[in-house]
Enzyme design. Sequence first.
Site, PDB file in Angstrom:
ATOM      1  N   LYS A  39       0.854  -1.197   0.000  1.00 53.31           N
ATOM      2  CA  LYS A  39       0.000   0.000   0.000  1.00 53.31           C
ATOM      3  C   LYS A  39       0.886   1.242   0.000  1.00 53.31           C
ATOM      4  CE  LYS A  39      -3.909  -2.186   2.337  1.00 53.31           C
ATOM      5  NZ  LYS A  39      -5.073  -2.062   1.475  1.00 53.31           N
ATOM      6  N   HIS A  93      -0.559  -8.416   8.722  1.00 46.86           N
ATOM      7  CA  HIS A  93      -0.655  -7.008   8.322  1.00 46.86           C
ATOM      8  C   HIS A  93      -0.276  -6.044   9.449  1.00 46.86           C
ATOM      9  CE1 HIS A  93      -2.545  -8.795   4.960  1.00 46.86           C
ATOM     10  NE2 HIS A  93      -3.773  -8.792   5.405  1.00 46.86           N
TER      11      HIS A  93
HETATM   12  C1  BG6 Z   1      -6.978  -9.818   4.032  1.00 49.01           C
HETATM   13  C2  BG6 Z   1      -7.841 -10.462   5.081  1.00 49.01           C
HETATM   14  O1  BG6 Z   1      -5.655 -10.260   4.143  1.00 49.01           O
HETATM   15  O2  BG6 Z   1      -7.010  -8.401   4.209  1.00 49.01           O
HETATM   16  C3  BG6 Z   1      -9.254  -9.937   5.012  1.00 49.01           C
HETATM   17  O3  BG6 Z   1      -7.845 -11.865   4.874  1.00 49.01           O
HETATM   18  C4  BG6 Z   1      -9.269  -8.440   5.092  1.00 49.01           C
HETATM   19  O4  BG6 Z   1     -10.062 -10.491   6.035  1.00 49.01           O
HETATM   20  C5  BG6 Z   1      -8.307  -7.840   4.075  1.00 49.01           C
HETATM   21  O5  BG6 Z   1     -10.578  -7.998   4.819  1.00 49.01           O
HETATM   22  C6  BG6 Z   1      -8.173  -6.348   4.264  1.00 49.01           C
HETATM   23  O6  BG6 Z   1      -7.443  -5.824   3.203  1.00 49.01           O
HETATM   24  P1  BG6 Z   1      -7.706  -4.345   2.681  1.00 49.01           P
HETATM   25  O7  BG6 Z   1      -6.657  -4.128   1.660  1.00 49.01           O
HETATM   26  O8  BG6 Z   1      -9.104  -4.324   2.154  1.00 49.01           O
HETATM   27  O9  BG6 Z   1      -7.565  -3.472   3.886  1.00 49.01           O
END
Ligand code: BG6
Length: 538
Positions: free
Chosen positions: A210, A279
């Site tokens: 990102k 994350h």
């Molecule tokens: C994914 C998860 O890795 O990331 C999901 O498995 C989550 O549950 C998603 O919704 C969130 O990603 P972003 O880019 O939409 O914030």
Amino acid sequence: MATPTPEPVNLLSPGAGSALLPQPCVLVIFGGAGDLSWRKLLPAVYNLNIDGVLPSNFAVIGFGMGAVGDPDEWFRDRARDGIERFSRQPLDEKHWADYSRSLFYVEGSFSDLRAYEKLKAKLEAVDAQFGTPGARVYYLSIPPQLVQPAVEQLKSAGLVNDPGEKRAFTRVIVEKPIGRDLESAKQVNASVAHAFAESQTYRIDHYLGKETVQNLMVLRFANSIFEPLWNQKYIDHVQITVAEEEGLAQYDPITGETTASRVGYYEGVGALRDMVQNHMLQVLCLTAMEPPYSLSADVVRDGKVGVLRCLRPFSQSDLENSVVRAQYIDGEVQGHTVPNYRHEVIDFNSKHNLPIPPSITTETFVAMRVHIDNWRWAGVPFYLRTGKRLPKRASEIAIQFKAVPNILFNQNPDVPLEPTVLSIRVQPEEGLSLRLATKLPGPKVRIFPVKMEFNYSSLFGGESPEAYERLMLDVMAGDATLFMRRDAVEAAWEFVMPVLEHWEQSRSRFLPQYQAGTWGPLEADRLIEADHRTWRTL
Ligand code: BG6
């Protein structure tokens, strides 16, 4: 002085991102018929095609089960559907004609050697048609238990080249979840290492792709004012929030029928494994790492592992007092009434003829207080929170600086000055703001908090590329900086294991709940309020 408005730039152009250029190759998507491929990967490659940044010789092969009729045509239809629904840039017939000619599908099971023979034949045909020099990127968008058979068969079928091969390189992208605990993560890593060298392995965490997350390094190390303040002397605490308004099931707003559900993946996994272990800890690492001495992949990755190694392990009392989990119950999100998580699981399992679990204790929300035991961060808590069905989609990293002394403008304990906060908005409305105290114009001295704002889209124009676009290009270019090294994945699992074990042992104990559309359970408020602080309102 007004900020000069730069010419809009193609953020993916050479020189703007990785210094290395993407090289000709065939991208093979394992799980090509799956959800990630449909929603993210195929639209991402399409956008790279529109932006003209793919290597000159390039094609995609989807690999897996599920094709109906002619596999290539079926895959092209599926890709088109994904692009029409999810692509950053709308489908353009001219580009589609070009892009779709380079999409192919091989049907087969990941554990069946014959399927790999079919894949090999297809790869050779594609090499001949597209002039790709035998180079391969295998994207393993498959559940962790399928990784071992997949990499073993690739190797047995002679589809993995030596790491020394420059033109005909072989690289593998491993999607999360990498295991479901430390033990299984080690097994996944070991089986990948059996077929691929670490230099050929790219463990993807799309948060690292990102723009705003990448900008953390630039913000910290390309500006002279932040780094001297970036430590326990000046920072009171840090809050990292990843809030999602979506739940696990999606509904048609008119009929109320379920249109899609991720319960099959999520139930039994939960927010700690799904968001925190990967994350959130990766974002924490970039926020807290020491300045690396160079931007080379391993130096940056050493810096991040350094943070994971300094995370204070949870003690027994921390497990009770520093970590909160919860599950959503019925509520209203953005004006729509939504059911509870339990109901979504029961609904999904009955539709798929699966047994209904006796207790549904999967957490859809986690909040925790984390400490980093090194000189820079001694005594500075990092508060992490993430949840589904919160009031809105909003992710940020907020650095709250210490209060000024209780003299001059901060004398009255009943009306303390608002502290200085640097807020980095990861999404949506990517950007950052710095909250400062300023004097309200007028004869009296009255202090008012103001925000200095920077917003990506208003300054640079257009939408930032999707994280998957940047990351796939990096793999084609052989740049591993934004990918997780084996030791980092395992260190992150080591950190969360005591929490998982504690929850496992206390399965039948009370699981806090929160109403969908609220900011989580009362327990999460109590966690931070115990330190005389509050969660930020986003
Ligand atoms: C994914 C998860 O890795 O990331 C999901 O498995 C989550 O549950 C998603 O919704 C969130 O990603 P972003 O880019 O939409 O914030």
